[in-house]
Enzyme design. Structure first.
Site, mmCIF file in Angstrom:
data_model
loop_
_atom_site.group_PDB
_atom_site.id
_atom_site.type_symbol
_atom_site.label_atom_id
_atom_site.label_comp_id
_atom_site.label_asym_id
_atom_site.label_seq_id
_atom_site.Cartn_x
_atom_site.Cartn_y
_atom_site.Cartn_z
ATOM 1 N N GLU A 1 0.824 -1.215 0.000
ATOM 2 C CA GLU A 1 0.000 0.000 0.000
ATOM 3 C C GLU A 1 0.856 1.262 0.000
ATOM 4 O OE1 GLU A 1 -1.973 -2.445 3.292
ATOM 5 O OE2 GLU A 1 -0.312 -2.807 1.922
ATOM 6 N N ALA A 2 0.408 2.246 -0.778
ATOM 7 C CA ALA A 2 1.178 3.485 -0.931
ATOM 8 C C ALA A 2 1.421 4.192 0.401
ATOM 9 C CB ALA A 2 0.465 4.419 -1.908
#
Length: 266
Positions: free
Chosen positions: A143-144
């Site tokens: 996830e960013a």
């Protein structure tokens, strides 16, 4: 004389074997579920307990010698430091599990992340060598937002040990992001048009507190990444999805905007 010494050595060897078995069990638990693994290690007294927690209070209440138990109880800051060092030094830990833990958003795990990053000695390493060493020690979570937290920690600690070329930790953070994006761009089969040296330098204009990084510094990083991809871990595929690339671009642009337009005096 001799026989009691032999007995002591034998006892020591048996204890050491027992301890290694406990650690191996703890590692197996951690690799399946990092939070349960952490609790198992605490239950086996291989990891300190958190001061004021129910587990610590119960251990103190049940102990015939509370003073001995108290040595294994720590403040949140000390426990986070302990866990960060454990993640860096304990053999057999799964790199995916380490990355997931390092990306956790809770305040405690943010301290663990900082402790983990601080346990590396970046002081004698060039920037691309340091980021290689760091990213090869665990698998960067997908996830960013998690990636953002991990890279921010790297930028902070690399800057604290190497202030020569960098004017702020934000500058080190944005360059780290750019290196990961360059690596993905150059070594990802889905990206057809590859980033040029000019584009790499252009993306980083004004990032170093409104000034540019030295040209030869960026050239060396660019050609180093083009020649040899970052090995982010054995269990990682370097094929990042288009969506992840878009998210990374947005995050790094937002970070750069915050940094460059932070108001007067910068």
């Amino acid at each position: 004389g001799k026989s009691s010494g032999d007995l002591m050595r034998l006892r020591g060897a048996v204890y050491e074997k027992h301890l290694k078995l406990k650690v191996k069990l703890g590692v197996d638990h951690f690799n399946k579920n990092h939070k349960k693994g952490f609790q198992f290690l605490q239950g086996q007294r291989l990891m300190p307990l958190l001061a004021g927690s129910p587990a610590a209070e119960a251990a103190l209440a049940a102990a015939p010698r509370p003073d001995l138990v108290a040595r294994g109880i720590m403040s949140e800051d000390d426990l986070a430091m302990c866990l960060g060092r454990f993640l860096h030094s304990c053999p057999g830990l799964d790199k995916v599990a380490i990355g997931e833990l390092l990306g956790e958003p809770d305040a405690f795990y943010l301290k663990v992340l900082d402790s983990y990053t601080a346990s590396f000695d970046f002081s004698t390493l060039k920037f691309d060598a340091a980021i290689r060493l760091f990213l090869e020690s665990f698998r960067l979570p997908g996830e960013a937002q998690k990636i953002d937290r991990v890279i921010a920690s790297f930028g902070k600690y690399y800057y604290s040990m190497n202030q020569g070329v960098f004017k702020s930790s934000d500058a080190a953070y944005v360059l780290a992001y750019s290196v990961i994006m360059l690596n993905t761009d150059r070594h990802n089969s889905q990206v057809k048009v590859k980033m040029s040296l000019e584009a790499f330098r252009r993306n980083l204009r004004g990032v170093n507190e409104n000034s540019d990084f030295p040209e030869d510094f960026l050239n060396a990083i660019f050609y180093g990444i083009v020649k040899t991809a970052l090995r982010m871990s054995e269990s990682t595929s370097m094929d990042v999805s288009e969506q992840q690339l878009v998210e990374l671009h947005q995050l790094s642009r937002a970070a750069r905007g915050r940094m460059v337009h932070a108001g007067p005096g910068r």
